[in-house]
Design a protein around this motif. Structure first.
Motif, PDB file in Angstrom:
ATOM      1  N   ARG A 116       4.231  16.776  -1.645  1.00 10.35           N
ATOM      2  CA  ARG A 116       4.547  15.678  -2.565  1.00 10.35           C
ATOM      3  C   ARG A 116       4.948  14.432  -1.804  1.00 10.35           C
ATOM      4  N   ASN A 117       4.480  14.307  -0.566  1.00 10.19           N
ATOM      5  CA  ASN A 117       4.841  13.157   0.260  1.00 10.19           C
ATOM      6  C   ASN A 117       4.075  11.909  -0.153  1.00 10.19           C
ATOM      7  N   LEU A 118       4.772  10.793  -0.177  1.00  9.12           N
ATOM      8  CA  LEU A 118       4.182   9.474  -0.344  1.00  9.12           C
ATOM      9  C   LEU A 118       4.739   8.579   0.754  1.00  9.12           C
ATOM     10  N   PHE A 119       3.916   7.681   1.286  1.00 13.82           N
ATOM     11  CA  PHE A 119       4.361   6.765   2.328  1.00 13.82           C
ATOM     12  C   PHE A 119       4.084   5.338   1.878  1.00 13.82           C
ATOM     13  N   LEU A 120       5.142   4.576   1.700  1.00  7.03           N
ATOM     14  CA  LEU A 120       5.023   3.178   1.309  1.00  7.03           C
ATOM     15  C   LEU A 120       4.970   2.333   2.572  1.00  7.03           C
ATOM     16  N   VAL A 121       3.896   1.567   2.733  1.00  4.35           N
ATOM     17  CA  VAL A 121       3.716   0.727   3.914  1.00  4.35           C
ATOM     18  C   VAL A 121       4.443  -0.581   3.666  1.00  4.35           C
ATOM     19  N   GLU A 122       5.621  -0.740   4.306  1.00  2.05           N
ATOM     20  CA  GLU A 122       6.486  -1.889   4.072  1.00  2.05           C
ATOM     21  C   GLU A 122       6.459  -2.843   5.260  1.00  2.05           C
ATOM     22  N   PRO A 123       6.620  -4.143   5.016  1.00  2.00           N
ATOM     23  CA  PRO A 123       6.736  -5.079   6.150  1.00  2.00           C
ATOM     24  C   PRO A 123       8.043  -4.843   6.891  1.00  2.00           C
ATOM     25  N   PRO A 167       0.836  -1.207   0.000  1.00  2.00           N
ATOM     26  CA  PRO A 167       0.000   0.000   0.000  1.00  2.00           C
ATOM     27  C   PRO A 167       0.870   1.256   0.000  1.00  2.00           C
ATOM     28  N   MET A 168       0.497   2.231  -0.800  1.00  3.86           N
ATOM     29  CA  MET A 168       1.169   3.530  -0.815  1.00  3.86           C
ATOM     30  C   MET A 168       0.150   4.599  -0.470  1.00  3.86           C
ATOM     31  N   VAL A 169       0.457   5.397   0.553  1.00  3.79           N
ATOM     32  CA  VAL A 169      -0.482   6.389   1.082  1.00  3.79           C
ATOM     33  C   VAL A 169       0.002   7.782   0.717  1.00  3.79           C
ATOM     34  N   ARG A 170      -0.940   8.635   0.348  1.00  6.57           N
ATOM     35  CA  ARG A 170      -0.620  10.039   0.096  1.00  6.57           C
ATOM     36  C   ARG A 170      -1.558  10.927   0.909  1.00  6.57           C
ATOM     37  N   ALA A 202      -7.512  14.433   4.887  1.00  8.96           N
ATOM     38  CA  ALA A 202      -7.831  13.173   4.235  1.00  8.96           C
ATOM     39  C   ALA A 202      -6.558  12.556   3.696  1.00  8.96           C
ATOM     40  N   SER A 203      -6.673  11.353   3.199  1.00 10.36           N
ATOM     41  CA  SER A 203      -5.566  10.665   2.561  1.00 10.36           C
ATOM     42  C   SER A 203      -6.123   9.710   1.522  1.00 10.36           C
ATOM     43  N   GLU A 204      -5.268   9.303   0.608  1.00  7.97           N
ATOM     44  CA  GLU A 204      -5.650   8.334  -0.404  1.00  7.97           C
ATOM     45  C   GLU A 204      -4.592   7.251  -0.460  1.00  7.97           C
ATOM     46  N   ALA A 205      -4.975   6.058  -0.915  1.00  5.67           N
ATOM     47  CA  ALA A 205      -4.039   4.942  -0.960  1.00  5.67           C
ATOM     48  C   ALA A 205      -4.239   4.148  -2.239  1.00  5.67           C
ATOM     49  N   ILE A 206      -3.136   3.614  -2.765  1.00  6.13           N
ATOM     50  CA  ILE A 206      -3.170   2.735  -3.913  1.00  6.13           C
ATOM     51  C   ILE A 206      -2.259   1.554  -3.637  1.00  6.13           C
ATOM     52  N   SER A 207      -2.465   0.489  -4.387  1.00  8.71           N
ATOM     53  CA  SER A 207      -1.578  -0.658  -4.309  1.00  8.71           C
ATOM     54  C   SER A 207      -0.432  -0.437  -5.287  1.00  8.71           C
ATOM     55  N   HIS A 208       0.818  -0.505  -4.780  1.00 10.64           N
ATOM     56  CA  HIS A 208       1.976  -0.131  -5.585  1.00 10.64           C
ATOM     57  C   HIS A 208       3.075  -1.165  -5.449  1.00 10.64           C
ATOM     58  N   VAL A 209       3.645  -1.596  -6.576  1.00 10.04           N
ATOM     59  CA  VAL A 209       4.767  -2.524  -6.577  1.00 10.04           C
ATOM     60  C   VAL A 209       6.053  -1.710  -6.708  1.00 10.04           C
ATOM     61  N   PRO A 210       6.875  -1.615  -5.669  1.00  8.89           N
ATOM     62  CA  PRO A 210       8.112  -0.815  -5.758  1.00  8.89           C
ATOM     63  C   PRO A 210       9.073  -1.414  -6.768  1.00  8.89           C
ATOM     64  N   SER A 211       9.714  -0.541  -7.535  1.00  9.63           N
ATOM     65  CA  SER A 211      10.590  -0.989  -8.609  1.00  9.63           C
ATOM     66  C   SER A 211      11.873  -0.166  -8.628  1.00  9.63           C
ATOM     67  N   PHE A 212      13.000  -0.839  -8.840  1.00  9.14           N
ATOM     68  CA  PHE A 212      14.286  -0.176  -9.008  1.00  9.14           C
ATOM     69  C   PHE A 212      14.659  -0.036 -10.481  1.00  9.14           C
ATOM     70  N   ILE A 213      13.747  -0.383 -11.379  1.00  5.43           N
ATOM     71  CA  ILE A 213      14.013  -0.268 -12.811  1.00  5.43           C
ATOM     72  C   ILE A 213      14.016   1.207 -13.196  1.00  5.43           C
ATOM     73  N   SER A 214      15.086   1.635 -13.837  1.00  6.83           N
ATOM     74  CA  SER A 214      15.235   3.038 -14.202  1.00  6.83           C
ATOM     75  C   SER A 214      14.401   3.378 -15.432  1.00  6.83           C
ATOM     76  N   LEU A 215      13.902   4.608 -15.454  1.00  7.27           N
ATOM     77  CA  LEU A 215      13.168   5.067 -16.628  1.00  7.27           C
ATOM     78  C   LEU A 215      14.045   5.069 -17.872  1.00  7.27           C
ATOM     79  N   LYS A 216      15.331   5.297 -17.706  1.00  9.57           N
ATOM     80  CA  LYS A 216      16.213   5.326 -18.871  1.00  9.57           C
ATOM     81  C   LYS A 216      16.336   3.944 -19.511  1.00  9.57           C
ATOM     82  N   ASP A 217      16.084   2.875 -18.727  1.00 13.90           N
ATOM     83  CA  ASP A 217      16.090   1.533 -19.292  1.00 13.90           C
ATOM     84  C   ASP A 217      14.751   1.189 -19.936  1.00 13.90           C
TER      85      ASP A 217
END
Length: 497
Positions: A107-114, A95-98, A442-457
């Motif tokens: 521009r804060n985002l909070f990634l809820v990590e285990p 989950p990613m919360v804004r 208020a806040s909003e949340a989405i399901s997000h898969v964190p990725s280290f893949i660069s946009l340049k790739d």
């Protein structure tokens, strides 16, 4: 395409403690034979690459980012595109919360990590005897027209921080003719001039976020908050008739291996036509893909599943889902929804690789998923949560976040600023995880898969300027950006609505 090369760290190799060596050896999958400390040597750089990669791959995203600063060997390993692809192949959705607040630009985002190997699964959880093993790691996405904030000397208090001359702290205020600050509650009209510095969060796809303009809500940027990279999208074509945006979203085409942004517009006429336009990341233009089979209302919850981009259209009397094939670039039909009532209290998302709908019906929260394994797509009820025995039950939209193999379900309710976990076998079958320490309405949340893949790739060979969130404009410290959120466990019977 231009992008700044990040400087490699120049730290000397650090000695390994025996306990750390044993931990690495115990996690090694490179060989069935245990690796001894003497075989690896006393330094971090002596650890075999396969062992090191396997261990780092299992860490939360924030910890992996910190590992890049340990030494050149670790920096090189984590920066390798091959590592990024392997990590994404086994990455889970978090989950990613804004936080959302009309009184400030954030521009804060909070990634809820285990926090550890327990992950998010709260089976056998009892909030009176244990705690939730979750962390909220802070990330950022870019500001729109960030340079303008530096020029608001009259309406902002800009001063350098003590940490660096380049870092700037900004407080948004209004100054009257006598050079006195005006209370925010008396300056709603004044606040509107800052809204265009905010981006709206549209959706997430394969670790990328689609962002849109604050007012017209046209898709404007695509960002990877983990790598700190983003690109600005080109302006769309001019139309003869005035148009209003009613839907947009980012998706991925498996056949062409391309990322595409879709937007749906309607004419501002009595009997408006609806048209769709598409932009492929890395190109410099949009193109029309014909008429869109949707109603006049706003399309919400853009969700990309298996090369299809879906939107939910909810009205008082009826509701529907429309879909767009990103491979063929055509709209396709979707089975009628499995409930008769209108689109109130309905959330939609990706649950374990399937399109999912969550709806409150009488004294139940029903979870439906689309089964697309057969010749025809069908809606199937996956979970039914009975709430009839509770004294009062919070209404609102429940957005699916994560489904567990043991039938646990994690959802988010924006009305309560809380996550909701249900498991039928728990001591406390209904658990709320409230967001605390936030000064936002208020806040909003989405399901997000964190990725280290660069946009340049992703956009290799394309003439697109790749920007970085950590540029000089982005180091502005805006109101509330130093605050951190936390999760507090509560039972559904005790939560205040």
């Amino acid at each position: 395409m231009t992008h700044a090369k990040q400087a490699e760290p120049s730290f000397p190799p650090k000695r390994l403690e025996n306990s750390w060596c044993e931990a690495i050896a115990s996690k090694s999958t490179a060989s069935a034979t245990p690796i001894r400390n003497t075989e690896m040597g006393p330094f971090i750089t002596d650890v075999p690459k396969s062992v090191l990669q396997d261990v780092i791959m299992k860490l939360p995203p924030r910890s992996i980012i910190m590992c890049k600063s340990v030494c050149k060997t670790w920096y090189s390993l984590i920066s390798d595109p091959a590592f990024a692809r392997l990590h994404f192949a086994q990455a889970e959705a978090y989950p990613m919360v804004r936080p959302v607040d009309g009184r400030s630009v954030s521009r804060n985002l909070f990634l809820v990590e285990p926090e550890d190997s327990s992950g998010f699964d709260l089976k056998d959880y009892d909030c009176n005897r244990s705690r939730v093993h979750m962390n909220l790691s802070k990330y950022k996405f870019p500001l729109c027209h960030a340079e303008e904030l530096l020029n608001y000397h009259r309406n902002g208090n800009v001063m350098p921080s003590h940490e660096t001359e380049r870092e700037v702290h900004m407080k948004m205020t209004k100054i009257d003719d006598n050079n006195n600050e005006v209370d925010w509650g008396e300056s709603i009209a004044f606040m509107m001039q800052y809204d265009h510095n905010n981006y709206n969060l549209v959706n997430s796809c394969n670790g990328l976020l689609c962002l849109s303009d604050y007012f017209v809500k046209y898709p404007a940027a695509v960002c990877n908050p983990i790598t700190g990279e983003f690109i600005n999208l080109p302006h769309g074509p001019q139309h003869e008739k005035a148009m209003t945006l009613i839907g947009s979203g980012l998706g991925f085409s498996p056949r062409t291996n391309e990322y595409k942004v879709v937007r749906i517009l309607k004419e501002r006429t009595r009997d408006p036509n609806k048209v769709a336009e598409i932009h492929t990341l890395g190109t410099g233009s949009w193109k029309s893909v014909g008429a869109a089979p949707c109603s006049d209302s706003q399309q919400s919850f853009p969700t990309c599943v298996k090369g299809m981009l879906y939107w939910f259209c909810g009205e008082w009397t009826c509701a529907s889902v429309i879909s767009f094939d990103l491979d063929t670039e055509e709209f396709e039909s979707v089975p009628s929804l499995p409930f008769r009532e209108g689109g109130r209290d309905v959330g939609m998302g990706d649950l374990g690789g399937s399109l999912c709908l969550c709806k409150i019906e009488s004294f139940e929260i029903n979870v439906w998923v689309m089964n697309d394994s057969g010749p025809q797509k069908l809606w199937m009820k996956k979970i039914s949560i009975c709430t009839a025995f509770t004294r009062s039950w919070p209404s609102g939209v429940y957005i699916p976040m994560k489904y567990f193999e043991n039938d646990g379900l994690l959802m988010f309710n924006s009305r309560l600023n809380a996550f909701f976990y249900h498991h039928p076998g728990n001591h406390s079958p209904f658990i709320y995880l409230k967001l605390r320490e936030m000064n936002y309405s208020a806040s909003e949340a989405i399901s997000h898969v964190p990725s280290f893949i660069s946009l340049k790739d992703i956009l290799v060979g394309k003439d697109v300027e790749i920007l970085n969130i950590n540029s000089r404009c982005a180091v502005l410290k805006l109101p509330g950006e130093t605050e951190a959120l936390s999760l507090v466990e509560e039972n559904a019977s005790s939560i205040r609505f």
